[in-house]
Design a protein around this motif. Sequence first.
Motif, PDB file in Angstrom:
ATOM      1  N   ARG A   1     -16.318   3.821   7.657  1.00 12.96           N
ATOM      2  CA  ARG A   1     -16.943   2.781   7.357  1.00 12.96           C
ATOM      3  C   ARG A   1     -17.961   3.107   6.622  1.00 12.96           C
TER       4      ARG A   1
ATOM      5  N   GLU B   1     -11.492 -14.149   6.189  1.00 15.46           N
ATOM      6  CA  GLU B   1     -12.407 -13.258   6.377  1.00 15.46           C
ATOM      7  C   GLU B   1     -12.007 -12.021   7.463  1.00 15.46           C
ATOM      8  N   ALA B   2     -11.883 -12.828   8.687  1.00 10.72           N
ATOM      9  CA  ALA B   2     -11.545 -12.042   9.939  1.00 10.72           C
ATOM     10  C   ALA B   2     -10.445 -11.102   9.572  1.00 10.72           C
TER      11      ALA B   2
ATOM     12  N   ARG C   1      -9.308 -10.155   6.659  1.00 10.91           N
ATOM     13  CA  ARG C   1      -9.489  -9.103   5.767  1.00 10.91           C
ATOM     14  C   ARG C   1     -10.552  -7.820   6.267  1.00 10.91           C
ATOM     15  N   TYR C   2     -11.369  -8.338   7.144  1.00  7.26           N
ATOM     16  CA  TYR C   2     -12.044  -7.258   7.942  1.00  7.26           C
ATOM     17  C   TYR C   2     -11.392  -6.401   8.910  1.00  7.26           C
TER      18      TYR C   2
ATOM     19  N   ILE D   1     -10.874  -2.369   8.566  1.00 10.01           N
ATOM     20  CA  ILE D   1     -11.156  -1.404   9.756  1.00 10.01           C
ATOM     21  C   ILE D   1      -9.909  -0.633  10.208  1.00 10.01           C
TER      22      ILE D   1
ATOM     23  N   ALA E   1     -19.332  -8.063  10.839  1.00 12.53           N
ATOM     24  CA  ALA E   1     -18.701  -7.818  12.052  1.00 12.53           C
ATOM     25  C   ALA E   1     -18.719  -9.263  13.097  1.00 12.53           C
TER      26      ALA E   1
ATOM     27  N   SER F   1     -17.460 -15.857  16.237  1.00 14.25           N
ATOM     28  CA  SER F   1     -17.439 -15.410  14.940  1.00 14.25           C
ATOM     29  C   SER F   1     -17.859 -16.191  13.794  1.00 14.25           C
TER      30      SER F   1
ATOM     31  N   THR G   1     -21.149  -5.922   3.406  1.00 11.77           N
ATOM     32  CA  THR G   1     -20.704  -7.113   2.968  1.00 11.77           C
ATOM     33  C   THR G   1     -19.345  -7.402   3.818  1.00 11.77           C
ATOM     34  N   ASP G   2     -19.051  -6.629   4.849  1.00  8.04           N
ATOM     35  CA  ASP G   2     -17.948  -6.802   5.825  1.00  8.04           C
ATOM     36  C   ASP G   2     -18.616  -7.208   7.027  1.00  8.04           C
TER      37      ASP G   2
ATOM     38  N   LEU H   1     -16.842 -15.639  11.077  1.00  9.91           N
ATOM     39  CA  LEU H   1     -15.932 -15.246   9.733  1.00  9.91           C
ATOM     40  C   LEU H   1     -15.062 -16.495   9.995  1.00  9.91           C
TER      41      LEU H   1
END
Length: 80
Positions: free
Chosen positions: A2, A27-28, A30-31, A35, A10, A21, A7-8, A23
């Motif tokens: 990581r 967005e979740a 994509r994150y 990961i 958690a 969340s 920008t990501d 997000l």
Amino acid sequence: MRSTDDTDPAPETAPGGGRTSPLSREEAARYIGAITAELGEIARRSDLDLLAYFLEMARMEAQELTKAQRKAEAKARKGL
């Protein structure tokens, strides 16, 4: 591994230990995709083939969810 780029975001821990969340669904996804890609690379380099496979499946699912969300948003914009 990581990056140090923040920008990501958690998911945060809520009072009482529950998870909240900040997000969106996209967005979740994509994150999670980012990961799992990193973890998959670690697994491959460590010869953890089955784990690398499952992480790749999770990455692909996250990618498909992101793509589907973007298509739905584009379709909704055209319909307006």
